[in-house]
Design an enzyme around this catalytic site. Structure first.
Site, short mmCIF file in Angstrom:
data_model
loop_
_atom_site.label_atom_id
_atom_site.label_comp_id
_atom_site.label_asym_id
_atom_site.label_seq_id
_atom_site.Cartn_x
_atom_site.Cartn_y
_atom_site.Cartn_z
N HIS A 1 36.22 38.96 33.31
CA HIS A 1 36.29 37.24 33.14
C HIS A 1 36.40 36.57 32.65
O HIS A 1 36.43 35.12 32.93
CB HIS A 1 36.26 37.14 34.83
CG HIS A 1 37.03 38.02 36.09
ND1 HIS A 1 36.74 37.93 37.17
CD2 HIS A 1 37.78 38.68 36.03
CE1 HIS A 1 37.37 38.56 37.85
NE2 HIS A 1 38.14 39.72 37.08
N TYR B 1 32.83 35.63 31.79
CA TYR B 1 31.07 35.33 31.76
C TYR B 1 30.62 36.09 30.88
O TYR B 1 30.76 36.93 30.04
CB TYR B 1 30.56 35.19 33.38
CG TYR B 1 32.16 34.81 34.57
CD1 TYR B 1 31.72 32.41 34.54
CD2 TYR B 1 33.16 34.79 35.49
CE1 TYR B 1 32.77 32.20 34.57
CE2 TYR B 1 33.67 33.97 35.64
CZ TYR B 1 34.11 33.23 35.82
OH TYR B 1 34.45 32.02 36.68
N HIS C 1 28.10 41.57 37.53
CA HIS C 1 29.71 40.82 36.93
C HIS C 1 29.39 40.73 35.64
O HIS C 1 29.38 40.15 34.68
CB HIS C 1 29.95 39.56 37.34
CG HIS C 1 30.92 38.72 37.74
ND1 HIS C 1 32.29 39.08 36.43
CD2 HIS C 1 31.73 37.35 38.13
CE1 HIS C 1 33.17 38.61 36.98
NE2 HIS C 1 32.57 37.49 37.73
C1 LIG Z 1 39.40 32.48 45.47
C2 LIG Z 1 39.29 33.10 44.35
C3 LIG Z 1 37.46 32.97 43.96
C4 LIG Z 1 36.81 34.34 43.08
N1 LIG Z 1 36.16 34.04 42.64
C5 LIG Z 1 35.25 35.81 41.99
C6 LIG Z 1 34.23 35.90 41.68
O1 LIG Z 1 33.66 35.75 42.12
N2 LIG Z 1 33.70 36.93 41.38
C7 LIG Z 1 34.94 37.98 40.50
O2 LIG Z 1 34.69 38.43 39.84
N3 LIG Z 1 35.97 37.87 40.88
C8 LIG Z 1 36.20 36.73 41.45
N4 LIG Z 1 38.27 36.28 41.59
C9 LIG Z 1 38.58 37.29 41.70
C10 LIG Z 1 38.88 38.54 42.73
O3 LIG Z 1 37.60 39.34 42.64
C11 LIG Z 1 40.16 38.71 42.67
O4 LIG Z 1 39.97 39.87 41.61
C12 LIG Z 1 41.44 38.18 42.54
O5 LIG Z 1 42.12 37.62 43.67
C13 LIG Z 1 42.45 39.91 42.52
O6 LIG Z 1 42.64 39.97 43.90
P1 LIG Z 1 43.71 39.56 44.99
O7 LIG Z 1 45.25 39.30 43.99
O8 LIG Z 1 43.72 40.59 45.80
O9 LIG Z 1 43.11 38.28 45.49
C14 LIG Z 1 38.40 35.15 42.59
C15 LIG Z 1 39.61 35.13 43.12
C16 LIG Z 1 39.30 34.22 43.77
C17 LIG Z 1 40.98 33.75 44.33
#
Ligand SMILES: Cc1cc2nc3c(=O)[nH]c(=O)nc-3n(C[C@H](O)[C@H](O)[C@H](O)COP(=O)(O)O)c2cc1C
Length: 374
Positions: free
Chosen positions: A181, A183, A178
């Site tokens: 974002h 981190y 990771h």
């Molecule tokens: C509830 C939630 C938790 C997430 N947790 C992570 C995470 O642990 N690691 C990460 O890289 N992105 C995380 N994301 C981002 C998602 O991996 C993804 O990039 C983002 O939701 C956009 O995709 P989508 O529009 O298809 O939801 C999270 C997103 C959501 C909605």
């Protein structure tokens, strides 16, 4: 003359298998990593197993798990986020991998250190400080944590490498690091949070050194064909408008050392996959990543999220947010795979429906889905 409907084009393009290192993934649909906080004590239990296995059984080719903390005291802050160290925790994860494989899917854990995002005093290690390149949680902030010493850097590199070795040992198909974002790894990549002057800060190449060392250490601890995925983003959870790179040249300075250190697949995280990344091309961030590195790339961002996407399957709705735009990009080989987050969180059957032309059954996303692990 035969006509090809958008629907059958979707099934054709998305159902192609792909080899990532030594791993064959049955199709192009990836479950995006999503933190769910349903693992008390950091142990993924039976409900977590069936949550992932359900999606594998219903056609997701590759699952990237929710972020899971590596074995370093400052890596995380919630006792409900699964950990990727400790006997009980790894035993729980081994069962998750087993169940996903039994359902016909493949799975990689997303290895995570949150760095300066940690608010001090929370479980599971209440005494550990928040750490980062310069103790800053965002650009322009006053230091609120510890600037990492060389020993801290070495410990975190070792923690990632150990977690990757454990992932291979307990039956996972690869790992995702990771680096996105805002981190820890991204705090080094981003000049807003990295003010170091010791070789780990400065220009983009120096700011990449820490992540590069992690990739190299992971590569050295796993089999040569065990795939290493690296997720990165321009945006930060601290600042959606932040950017790592303003130009393709700056992006290349960051991605090339990572590719050389052993990354097999980049996961270019954007919030909307249809937005061009730099002015002089329609390519999105994933497209630029593939062009710059020549590596396999996963795109992501709002796939299937709104009514427009559903309608576009039926020949209506926005041509931008709908499936045609995504499929055009896949057909042009702008990127190799597509990750789906919220739509798959809501509907475990999402991939099966798309792959079998059951588009009438797709439903727009509803945030209530976050409340359960269904
Ligand atoms: C509830 C939630 C938790 C997430 N947790 C992570 C995470 O642990 N690691 C990460 O890289 N992105 C995380 N994301 C981002 C998602 O991996 C993804 O990039 C983002 O939701 C956009 O995709 P989508 O529009 O298809 O939801 C999270 C997103 C959501 C909605």
């Amino acid at each position: 003359m035969t006509t090809t409907t958008p629907a059958s084009r979707a099934a054709r393009l998305l159902s192609r298998p792909i080899a990532l290192g030594g791993l064959t993934v049955p199709n192009r649909i990836v479950m995006a990593p999503m933190t769910r906080m349903f693992s008390p004590g950091g142990v993924p239990g039976e409900d977590v197993r069936s949550y992932y296995a359900r999606r594998a059984a219903a056609g997701v080719g590759l699952i990237v798990t929710e972020g899971t903390y590596v074995g370093h005291d400052s890596a995380g802050q919630s006792d409900r986020v699964p950990r990727f160290h400790g006997e009980e925790q790894l035993a729980g994860w081994a069962k998750v991998a087993q169940d996903v494989h039994a359902a016909g899917g493949t799975i990689v854990p997303q290895l995570w250190h949150i760095g300066m995002v940690r608010q001090q005093g929370e479980a599971p290690y209440p005494e550990a400080p928040a750490v980062g390149p310069s103790g800053l949680v965002t650009a322009g902030a006053e230091p609120t944590g510890k600037a990492m010493t060389q020993q801290d850097l070495d410990d975190v590199v070792a923690a990632f490498a150990q977690a990757a070795a454990d992932a291979e040992r307990i039956g996972f198909d690869g790992v995702e690091l990771h680096g996105a974002h805002g981190y820890l790894l991204d705090q080094f990549l981003w000049e807003g949070t990295n003010r170091r002057t010791d070789g780990y800060g400065g220009d983009p190449v120096a700011r990449t050194k820490f992540a590069e060392e992690i990739v190299a250490a992971v590569r050295a601890k796993v089999s040569p064909d065990f795939p290493i995925l690296f997720r990165y983003s321009q945006w930060k959870q601290q600042d959606y408008k932040a950017r790592l790179a303003e130009t393709p040249q700056e992006l290349e300075a960051i991605l090339s050392p990572l590719a050389a250190a052993g990354v097999d697949v980049f996961h270019a995280s954007t919030r909307r996959y249809w937005l061009p990344e730099f002015d002089d091309s329609g390519l999105n961030l994933a497209g630029w990543t593939k062009k710059i590195t020549g590596k396999q790339v996963i795109s992501v961002g709002s796939v299937g999220l709104d009514g427009d996407f559903v309608k576009a399957f039926q020949g209506q709705g926005s041509p931008v947010k709908g499936i045609d735009n995504l499929l055009d990009r896949m057909e042009a080989e702008e990127f190799d795979m597509v990750a789906v987050g919220r739509a798959l969180l809501q509907d475990p059957e999402w991939a099966a429906k798309v792959l079998a032309d059951r588009f009438d059954e797709l439903k727009p996303y509803d945030a209530d889905a976050l409340k359960t692990l269904s």
